[in-house]
Design a protein around this motif. Structure first.
Motif, PDB file in Angstrom:
ATOM      1  N   SER A   1       0.835  -1.192   0.000  1.00 35.86           N
ATOM      2  CA  SER A   1       0.000   0.000   0.000  1.00 35.86           C
ATOM      3  C   SER A   1       0.871   1.243   0.000  1.00 35.86           C
ATOM      4  CB  SER A   1      -0.909  -0.001   1.239  1.00 35.86           C
ATOM      5  OG  SER A   1      -1.511   1.266   1.401  1.00 35.86           O
ATOM      6  N   TRP A   2       0.494   2.218  -0.804  1.00 37.27           N
ATOM      7  CA  TRP A   2       1.247   3.474  -0.897  1.00 37.27           C
ATOM      8  C   TRP A   2       1.150   4.269   0.398  1.00 37.27           C
ATOM      9  CZ3 TRP A   2       4.838   3.914  -4.204  1.00 37.27           C
ATOM     10  CH2 TRP A   2       5.320   5.136  -4.679  1.00 37.27           C
ATOM     11  N   GLU A   3       0.117   3.968   1.200  1.00 39.49           N
ATOM     12  CA  GLU A   3      -0.125   4.719   2.435  1.00 39.49           C
ATOM     13  C   GLU A   3       0.351   3.983   3.683  1.00 39.49           C
ATOM     14  OE1 GLU A   3      -1.347   7.846   2.593  1.00 39.49           O
ATOM     15  OE2 GLU A   3      -1.236   7.835   0.399  1.00 39.49           O
ATOM     16  N   ARG A   4       0.921   2.792   3.535  1.00 38.26           N
ATOM     17  CA  ARG A   4       1.329   2.052   4.737  1.00 38.26           C
ATOM     18  C   ARG A   4       2.524   2.726   5.407  1.00 38.26           C
ATOM     19  NH1 ARG A   4       5.075  -3.319   3.487  1.00 38.26           N
ATOM     20  NH2 ARG A   4       6.739  -2.209   2.397  1.00 38.26           N
ATOM     21  N   PRO A   5       2.714   2.515   6.700  1.00 32.29           N
ATOM     22  CA  PRO A   5       3.919   3.024   7.360  1.00 32.29           C
ATOM     23  C   PRO A   5       5.166   2.382   6.750  1.00 32.29           C
ATOM     24  CG  PRO A   5       2.262   2.415   8.971  1.00 32.29           C
ATOM     25  CD  PRO A   5       1.784   1.901   7.650  1.00 32.29           C
ATOM     26  N   TRP A   6       6.191   3.170   6.535  1.00 31.89           N
ATOM     27  CA  TRP A   6       7.456   2.675   5.995  1.00 31.89           C
ATOM     28  C   TRP A   6       8.066   1.707   7.011  1.00 31.89           C
ATOM     29  CZ3 TRP A   6       9.982   1.960   1.782  1.00 31.89           C
ATOM     30  CH2 TRP A   6      11.376   1.884   1.751  1.00 31.89           C
ATOM     31  N   PRO A   7       8.351   0.445   6.629  1.00 28.76           N
ATOM     32  CA  PRO A   7       8.800  -0.560   7.609  1.00 28.76           C
ATOM     33  C   PRO A   7      10.037  -0.157   8.402  1.00 28.76           C
ATOM     34  CG  PRO A   7       8.199  -1.611   5.539  1.00 28.76           C
ATOM     35  CD  PRO A   7       8.161  -0.129   5.284  1.00 28.76           C
ATOM     36  N   TRP A   8      10.927   0.639   7.815  1.00 26.56           N
ATOM     37  CA  TRP A   8      12.172   0.997   8.496  1.00 26.56           C
ATOM     38  C   TRP A   8      12.062   2.329   9.244  1.00 26.56           C
ATOM     39  CZ3 TRP A   8      11.769  -1.508   3.898  1.00 26.56           C
ATOM     40  CH2 TRP A   8      12.360  -2.769   3.835  1.00 26.56           C
ATOM     41  N   ASP A   9      10.907   3.017   9.093  1.00 26.01           N
ATOM     42  CA  ASP A   9      10.643   4.261   9.814  1.00 26.01           C
ATOM     43  C   ASP A   9       9.135   4.473   9.826  1.00 26.01           C
ATOM     44  OD1 ASP A   9      10.413   6.745  10.908  1.00 26.01           O
ATOM     45  OD2 ASP A   9      11.654   7.800   9.429  1.00 26.01           O
ATOM     46  N   PRO A  10       8.428   3.870  10.784  1.00 22.28           N
ATOM     47  CA  PRO A  10       6.962   3.904  10.796  1.00 22.28           C
ATOM     48  C   PRO A  10       6.377   5.311  10.865  1.00 22.28           C
ATOM     49  CG  PRO A  10       7.790   2.217  12.280  1.00 22.28           C
ATOM     50  CD  PRO A  10       8.981   3.028  11.854  1.00 22.28           C
ATOM     51  N   GLY A  11       7.196   6.306  11.145  1.00 19.19           N
ATOM     52  CA  GLY A  11       6.716   7.683  11.173  1.00 19.19           C
ATOM     53  C   GLY A  11       6.513   8.260   9.783  1.00 19.19           C
ATOM     54  N   ARG A  12       6.967   7.539   8.762  1.00 22.53           N
ATOM     55  CA  ARG A  12       6.811   8.012   7.378  1.00 22.53           C
ATOM     56  C   ARG A  12       5.999   6.988   6.587  1.00 22.53           C
ATOM     57  NH1 ARG A  12      12.571   9.276   4.996  1.00 22.53           N
ATOM     58  NH2 ARG A  12      11.375  10.695   3.635  1.00 22.53           N
ATOM     59  N   LYS A  13       5.392   7.430   5.487  1.00 20.10           N
ATOM     60  CA  LYS A  13       4.593   6.550   4.656  1.00 20.10           C
ATOM     61  C   LYS A  13       5.415   6.016   3.481  1.00 20.10           C
ATOM     62  CE  LYS A  13       0.134   8.669   5.732  1.00 20.10           C
ATOM     63  NZ  LYS A  13      -1.069   9.350   5.167  1.00 20.10           N
ATOM     64  N   GLU A  14       4.997   4.862   2.984  1.00 15.67           N
ATOM     65  CA  GLU A  14       5.679   4.210   1.856  1.00 15.67           C
ATOM     66  C   GLU A  14       5.866   5.168   0.678  1.00 15.67           C
ATOM     67  OE1 GLU A  14       6.800   0.374  -0.214  1.00 15.67           O
ATOM     68  OE2 GLU A  14       6.174   0.677   1.861  1.00 15.67           O
ATOM     69  N   GLY A  15       4.769   5.787   0.233  1.00 16.18           N
ATOM     70  CA  GLY A  15       4.841   6.675  -0.923  1.00 16.18           C
ATOM     71  C   GLY A  15       5.705   7.887  -0.681  1.00 16.18           C
ATOM     72  N   GLU A  16       5.664   8.427   0.533  1.00 14.83           N
ATOM     73  CA  GLU A  16       6.472   9.595   0.879  1.00 14.83           C
ATOM     74  C   GLU A  16       7.959   9.289   0.721  1.00 14.83           C
ATOM     75  OE1 GLU A  16       7.729  11.962   4.983  1.00 14.83           O
ATOM     76  OE2 GLU A  16       5.979  10.636   4.962  1.00 14.83           O
ATOM     77  N   VAL A  17       8.384   8.138   1.211  1.00 14.88           N
ATOM     78  CA  VAL A  17       9.797   7.759   1.130  1.00 14.88           C
ATOM     79  C   VAL A  17      10.196   7.500  -0.321  1.00 14.88           C
ATOM     80  CG1 VAL A  17      11.496   6.029   1.819  1.00 14.88           C
ATOM     81  CG2 VAL A  17       9.799   6.830   3.464  1.00 14.88           C
TER      82      VAL A  17
END
Length: 282
Positions: free
Chosen positions: A205-221
């Motif tokens: 999901s583009w909106e999921r929390p980034w696994p290595w930094d849950p404070g950021r979203k997948e798409g954002e990173v």
């Protein structure tokens, strides 16, 4: 003359577009239609795994139980899928007068020789992209080098066909995860690549929390990384990142396609789902 038109094709995987060669041709030509009337030289790119559904749907649905009767079925289906993929993409490159990256499919790499015709040197599957010139000639068959966990069964490629010198400039080709490895980026840059094509398929999901930094979203990173990928390079000046979305087997893909210059997005898809043509004319 350098490239004047760039097209990054964001595409949704639609099973009905892969059941016959005619349906696949109609789908490919429709997605490339924005190129009509644009100035040449042109460069267009489809996403990673764009051709994979051919393996699953062409000539009838793939049913795993059929392997009990025909253990060679995956190779038979792969040969047919590769043939349709190759033929349609070559036709499209000629029809639109464009250098064209096909996106990828899963298949053994095939070669052609006068007396043997088309043949495979290995039975091992790879994640392969095909790159054509505007005459429909295959310039490079590009294997993915770095594998995600679901791709561990695939044979990894070796660096080689990932740099192509065309009449319009040097093009670097890195498939999804390959483009996140600095060793591959710096090598292409040092070899003089001016444009980087990075077809991608993101099974999350583009909106999921980034696994290595849950404070950021997948798409954002993902988008931040794309903007920074060309910063400080000697030669690389433009990045096309076409992305696949939709469902294939048990995987659900999302991704916002983009065309980037160092530090900025020149074109960005409005949504991480659905079809969208990102067109840039210089």
């Amino acid at each position: 003359m350098p490239f004047r038109t760039f097209l990054a094709v964001q595409a949704e995987a639609r099973p009905e577009a892969y059941c016959t060669e005619g349906a696949f041709r109609e789908r490919v030509f429709a997605l490339l239609k924005p190129l009509e009337g644009t100035p040449a030289p042109r460069l267009a790119a489809f996403p990673e795994l764009f051709g994979l559904p051919l393996l699953l749907h062409l000539g009838g649905e793939f049913r795993p139980m059929e392997l009990l009767r025909d253990p060679l079925l995956p190779w038979r289906r792969a040969r047919r899928a590769y043939g349709v993929f190759h033929r349609v993409m070559a036709e499209a490159a000629r029809a639109f007068g464009t250098y064209l990256l096909s996106g990828t499919l899963l298949s053994p790499p095939y070669e052609e020789e006068l007396s043997r015709g088309r043949f495979a040197r290995t039975f091992l599957f790879q994640n392969l992209a095909l790159f054509y010139n505007p005459e429909g000639r295959l310039l490079a068959q590009v294997p993915k080098m770095e594998r995600t966990p679901p791709e561990r069964w695939l044979r990894p490629g070796r660096f080689g066909p990932h740099l192509v010198e065309t009449r319009a400039g040097r093009v670097g080709l890195l498939i999804c995860l390959d483009g996140f490895f600095e060793k591959h980026l710096s090598r292409l840059d040092a070899l003089g690549a001016e444009v980087l094509l990075q077809p991608s398929a993101n099974p999350a999901s583009w909106e999921r929390p980034w696994p290595w930094d849950p404070g950021r979203k997948e798409g954002e990173v993902w988008l931040a990384s794309a903007r920074e990928r060309l910063l400080g390079r000697e030669n690389l000046k433009i990045l096309l990142n076409p992305m696949l979305n939709g469902r294939i087997l048990s995987f659900s893909f999302e991704g916002q396609s983009g065309i980037y210059a160092p530090g900025e997005a020149l074109r960005l898809a409005q949504n991480p789902r659905g079809d969208e043509a990102l067109l840039l004319t210089l």
